[in-house]
Design an enzyme around this catalytic site. Structure first.
Site, PDB file in Angstrom:
ATOM      1  N   ASP A  35       0.510  -0.964  -0.281  1.00  0.00           N
ATOM      2  CA  ASP A  35       0.090   0.522   0.366  1.00  0.00           C
ATOM      3  C   ASP A  35       1.427   1.234   0.702  1.00  0.00           C
ATOM      4  OD1 ASP A  35      -2.516   1.493   0.405  1.00  0.00           O
ATOM      5  OD2 ASP A  35      -1.513   2.103   2.287  1.00  0.00           O
ATOM      6  N   TYR A  40       2.695   9.848   0.813  1.00  0.00           N
ATOM      7  CA  TYR A  40       3.477   9.851   0.936  1.00  0.00           C
ATOM      8  C   TYR A  40       5.365  10.448   1.344  1.00  0.00           C
ATOM      9  CZ  TYR A  40       0.048   6.073   3.149  1.00  0.00           C
ATOM     10  OH  TYR A  40      -1.040   5.442   3.450  1.00  0.00           O
ATOM     11  N   LYS A  63      -2.200   5.412  -3.969  1.00  0.00           N
ATOM     12  CA  LYS A  63      -3.524   6.778  -3.333  1.00  0.00           C
ATOM     13  C   LYS A  63      -3.168   8.097  -4.717  1.00  0.00           C
ATOM     14  CE  LYS A  63      -3.896   4.232   0.839  1.00  0.00           C
ATOM     15  NZ  LYS A  63      -2.427   4.111   0.611  1.00  0.00           N
ATOM     16  N   HIS A 104      -7.547   9.450  -1.806  1.00  0.00           N
ATOM     17  CA  HIS A 104      -6.949   9.431  -0.210  1.00  0.00           C
ATOM     18  C   HIS A 104      -8.140   9.829   0.156  1.00  0.00           C
ATOM     19  CE1 HIS A 104      -3.041   8.615   2.144  1.00  0.00           C
ATOM     20  NE2 HIS A 104      -4.126   8.315   2.621  1.00  0.00           N
TER      21      HIS A 104
END
Length: 159
Positions: A35, A40, A63, A104
């Site tokens: 994932d 991030y 995402k 997201h």
């Protein structure tokens, strides 16, 4: 549901100090799901671990930010920016497709009052149309949403 099957357990990559070694360890432990997310900021490190395995051997989720919820997708270009964010995901992960691409977070919910706000709903609908095109283009096998309340899901169902 589109019939695609995904693993029950994933190696998450958010907030990791060493994503490459963490994912390599997860692969060694038998994980097949990874994932990731554009938000991030560590996708190039994630890509290094992914490069050690044949693409068909793992299920990759990523995402794109919700419109106005991240710096990559902003109004009035929610539709175009979502497609660009999907492509940037693939580029940074060094893959030609993801198995599952999610939005997201709902659009604008940090700035406006929830999903019933007409502006938020319109942004979500623009993003969903872009996601459908991303899937149609083969950049994602499946698409979906993350962190959406039932009201937000009802909004995109009207797309």
């Amino acid at each position: 549901a589109d019939g695609n099957v995904m693993p029950m357990i994933f190696a998450g990559t958010g907030g990791l100090d060493s994503p490459t070694s963490s994912i390599e360890a997860a692969f060694a432990a038998g994980f097949t799901g990874v994932d990731s997310a554009l938000d991030y900021g560590n996708q190039q490190e994630v890509a290094k671990a992914l490069a050690t395995k044949p693409r068909e051997s793992y299920f990759l989720t990523s995402k794109v930010p919700g419109c106005f919820a991240g710096v990559k997708v902003l109004p009035p270009l929610c539709y175009e920016d979502t497609k660009k964010a999907a492509e940037l995901n693939l580029q940074r992960l060094n893959v030609s497709y993801v198995d599952l691409l999610l939005i997201h977070t709902p659009a604008g919910t940090t700035l406006f009052s929830g999903c019933s706000n007409k502006v938020n709903c319109e942004m979500m609908q623009h993003q969903w149309r872009a996601m459908e095109e991303v899937k149609k283009a083969g950049l994602a096998k499946s698409i979906g949403v993350s962190n959406y309340c039932p009201e937000c899901v009802e909004c995109i169902k009207k797309t």
